[in-house]
Write a protein that holds these residues in place. Structure first.
Motif, PDB file in Angstrom:
ATOM      1  N   VAL A  21       1.592   8.661  -3.784  1.00 35.89           N
ATOM      2  CA  VAL A  21       1.550   9.842  -2.918  1.00 35.89           C
ATOM      3  C   VAL A  21       2.755   9.840  -1.972  1.00 35.89           C
ATOM      4  O   VAL A  21       3.460  10.844  -1.815  1.00 35.89           O
ATOM      5  CB  VAL A  21       0.214   9.830  -2.126  1.00 35.89           C
ATOM      6  CG1 VAL A  21       0.269  10.776  -0.953  1.00 35.89           C
ATOM      7  CG2 VAL A  21      -0.948  10.192  -3.033  1.00 35.89           C
ATOM      8  N   GLY A  66       0.789  -1.224   0.000  1.00 32.25           N
ATOM      9  CA  GLY A  66       0.000   0.000   0.000  1.00 32.25           C
ATOM     10  C   GLY A  66       0.821   1.274   0.000  1.00 32.25           C
ATOM     11  O   GLY A  66       0.322   2.345   0.316  1.00 32.25           O
ATOM     12  N   PHE A  67       2.115   1.158  -0.365  1.00 29.86           N
ATOM     13  CA  PHE A  67       2.969   2.348  -0.422  1.00 29.86           C
ATOM     14  C   PHE A  67       2.876   2.958  -1.822  1.00 29.86           C
ATOM     15  O   PHE A  67       3.702   2.682  -2.690  1.00 29.86           O
ATOM     16  CB  PHE A  67       4.420   1.983  -0.076  1.00 29.86           C
ATOM     17  CG  PHE A  67       4.599   1.424   1.303  1.00 29.86           C
ATOM     18  CD1 PHE A  67       3.760   1.826   2.336  1.00 29.86           C
ATOM     19  CD2 PHE A  67       5.595   0.507   1.584  1.00 29.86           C
ATOM     20  CE1 PHE A  67       3.911   1.322   3.624  1.00 29.86           C
ATOM     21  CE2 PHE A  67       5.752  -0.007   2.877  1.00 29.86           C
ATOM     22  CZ  PHE A  67       4.909   0.397   3.894  1.00 29.86           C
ATOM     23  N   GLY A  68       1.861   3.769  -2.023  1.00 29.63           N
ATOM     24  CA  GLY A  68       1.556   4.275  -3.359  1.00 29.63           C
ATOM     25  C   GLY A  68       2.289   5.544  -3.744  1.00 29.63           C
ATOM     26  O   GLY A  68       3.172   6.016  -3.020  1.00 29.63           O
TER      27      GLY A  68
END
Lengths: 585, 86
Positions: free
Chosen positions: A263, A259-261
């Motif tokens: 952004v 979940g380290f996208g």
């Protein structure tokens, strides 16, 4: 981000805005340009999508609807025909039309990749063919397994039907077979299908085109806002490049799973540059953080469809709309009274991202209360780290204790911050758990409109003023962040249209111009905004906010309360008050 | 002469230091992507969740509901399911 400082108890300095209304603000301030440009894009989307529905949309929707009703009345469980009608209804989307695919091609971000980052931009026909060839046997097997499972489900259903659905054992057997068919169908639709149907692509020309289009789009406002247009363009290419690199890193397979996208990577890359070699001077005029973020937020407003609140009935409203504000307010008060956090804006931004929906809530709240860039960075970074932990820990615990998937799904949906992580955690519980988790999270997402508005009003009326100072209505208006009007306005207008269109609203609006146009634009604007935040932030300022570990303590305490209240409310609602709804899921 | 050379070398060192820091930062990202996080996925409590996610092709980085395909399917399913005979 912030021009106006919050009262700081340590220094007892209060910066009181003595603003006045001037009509020229309408074309000189980025708040208003965010509204004009946001609405320009929304209206353009409507003009493109609404007159071009999929062929036979009304008939197909009516047919699916009548089948669903007939099957509801025919059997005590969801039949094969019910599922097929439900699939047909949800598969009807304006985004599947050729013109929408062309738009998506121009707005698409760099794609996913595993070992070679270039694959996010370019995939040759040979490489695509090789990937297809590798995936096809497994995909074919999955398709065959689904077909066989469907045949078994139909046979079991026929046996149950022969007894007029009055034999509980046959009904149970049919339900079990249907459930197995759905499970295999899910498996077939996942990574197997995406690998077996992969096509070659070259995204570089589209990215160049998009760079020019987004640059021109923002130049409209730049021309009026006393910003040097030539200097903006001189730096904009660099900012766009950082955003593209962040998206590429965020789309790496491992990063996607945690979940380290984009952004997060936009901030990290920007900060790495600004704190090592330094942000190049030529890009200063392009770092229009507020302009990008506020325009993105107006577009986000169009995605806040209030009709969705009742998607899962009253239990969903209680879990998402009663618990969430209680946790938000309690966490904020805890931060002020117990932790004595110096920055109220950091306090409310963390409280909001933890209790509502992570990154998007942090962006909306931070903009509404004019938090500092570093404060938004802290809130986003902490949300992503804790989300990665909870995404694994929560479903593991739920399965280990044998919790009901509806209860587990509601718990996940109400507590894990970001939608993707909620879906991922819910998927571990099976289809029902995932559907409940995703729906609860979606309802909670809608709440951000109300919270951003509430925070903006509260800050203008109570926080941005000296103790005891009375603020009249006009003063509130002067101080009010005007882009919030666009954010709320877009939400109200689109929600009314969505509700008035019935099922066609899903096809033409949510799966039309929202998912097909404004959502893509919004993602790009936020990526640019966060790259811009990273490039203008410094580690020292960031570490100052971490003194005493207060943000982390706030997050952990708030999330603990959230976990307890959400589980309690979900249990009361889904098992004590509305067990009928749970039985139908 | 020696002092001059030393000064030049130290100037170059000072100029290089920010770039080295940048390189180290990028190196840390690389280590995270290719060493630390993949290793984390193999841990017994993390592996099953990651595996379920991989099979279902879910992007955990989607931060808003319209970015996720699953929310649309979930909403349609739940809406149609709960209106059945209650």
């Amino acid at each position: 981000m912030a021009d106006v400082q919050s009262p700081d108890k340590d220094t007892q300095e209060y910066v009181i805005d003595k603003q006045q209304w001037e009509w020229s603000q309408l074309w000189k301030k980025e708040d208003w340009w965010a509204i004009w440009l946001g609405f320009l894009l929304i209206v353009a989307g409507m003009m493109i999508f609404l007159p071009r529905p999929p062929e036979g949309m009304a008939e197909k929707l009516a047919k699916a609807e009548s089948t669903l009703q007939a099957e509801d009345a025919r059997a005590p469980f969801r039949t094969v025909e019910w599922h097929k009608a439900n699939d047909a209804k949800s598969g009807l989307r304006a985004t599947n039309e050729p013109y929408a695919k062309t738009i998506a091609q121009w707005l698409q971000m760099p794609g996913r990749w595993a070992g070679n980052p270039l694959e996010s931009l370019y995939l040759s026909e040979e490489a695509a063919a090789e990937r297809r060839a590798m995936a096809e046997p497994a995909y074919k097997n999955a398709q065959d397994a689904t077909k066989e499972a469907l045949a078994r489900a139909e046979a079991a259903q026929s046996l149950a039907e022969a007894e007029s659905f009055n034999n509980p054992q046959l009904n149970e057997q049919a339900e079990k077979q249907i459930s197995e068919w759905r499970m295999l169908r899910e498996k077939e639709r996942g990574s197997l299908r995406s690998n077996a149907t992969v096509q070659s692509y070259n995204k570089i020309p589209y990215l160049i085109g998009l760079f020019i289009l987004i640059g021109l789009f923002f130049t409209i406002g730049i021309l009026f806002m006393n910003i040097d247009t030539a200097n903006f363009w001189k730096g904009f290419w660099f900012l766009f490049l950082i955003a593209v690199l962040a998206i590429i890193i965020g789309n790496q397979e491992t990063m996607r799973k945690y979940g380290f996208g984009d952004v997060l990577w936009a901030i990290v890359l920007g900060m790495l540059i600004s704190n090592t070699v330094g942000t190049p001077k030529f890009i200063k005029e392009a770092l229009q953080t507020e302009y990008f973020i506020k325009t993105g937020l107006v577009l986000l407003g169009a995605e806040i469809l209030f009709g969705k609140i009742i998607s899962i009935g009253i239990p969903g409203v209680f879990v998402a709309w009663v618990v969430t504000p209680i946790v938000l307010v309690s966490t904020y008060i805890f931060g002020q009274k117990v932790l004595k956090m110096a920055s109220k804006t950091l306090n409310i931004t963390i409280s909001s991202d933890m209790s509502v929906c992570g990154v998007s809530a942090a962006i909306a709240t931070a903009s509404a209360c004019r938090a500092k860039k570093e404060e938004l960075t802290i809130a986003v970074g902490m949300s992503m780290l804790f989300t990665a932990v909870m995404m694994v820990a929560l479903p593991t615990f739920i399965v280990a204790v044998g919790m009901h998937p509806v209860l587990g799904g509601a718990w996940i949906g109400g507590t894990i911050d970001s939608t993707g992580a909620v879906v991922a955690a819910g998927a571990f519980l099976g289809e029902t758990g995932m559907f409940v988790a995703a729906t609860i999270k979606m309802i909670q997402n809608i709440m951000i409109g109300v919270i951003a508005f509430g925070v903006a009003v509260y800050w203008c009326a109570r926080v941005d003023c000296a103790p005891g100072q009375q603020v009249d209505k006009m003063e509130i208006w002067y101080r009010f962040p005007k882009f919030v009007l666009g954010f709320i306005g877009a939400s109200i207008v689109i929600s009314i249209m969505y509700a008035s269109m019935g099922s066609a609203g899903d096809v033409m609006m949510e799966h039309g111009f929202i998912r097909g146009l404004t959502r893509h634009a919004r993602e790009w604007f936020f990526a640019l905004a966060f790259a811009s935040i990273g490039l203008s932030s410094n580690f020292r300022e960031l570490s100052r906010h971490f003194k005493g570990g207060k943000p982390v303590i706030l997050y952990i305490c708030g999330q603990s309360l959230n976990l307890i209240l959400t589980l309690t409310m979900a249990y009361i609602m889904f098992f004590l008050v509305f067990p009928g709804i749970t039985a139908n899921l | 002469m020696d002092i001059e050379n030393k000064m030049k070398t130290s100037d170059a060192g000072i100029q290089l230091r920010p770039w080295l820091k940048l390189g180290m930062g990028l190196g840390l990202i690389w280590i995270m992507a290719y060493v630390v996080l993949p290793w984390g996925q193999t841990l017994p409590h993390i592996q099953p969740v990651m595996s379920a996610m991989e099979k279902a092709d879910i992007n955990a980085a989607d931060y808003w509901y319209t970015q996720s395909e699953e929310t649309a399917r979930a909403q349609m399913f739940v809406r149609n399911a709960i209106r059945r005979k209650q």
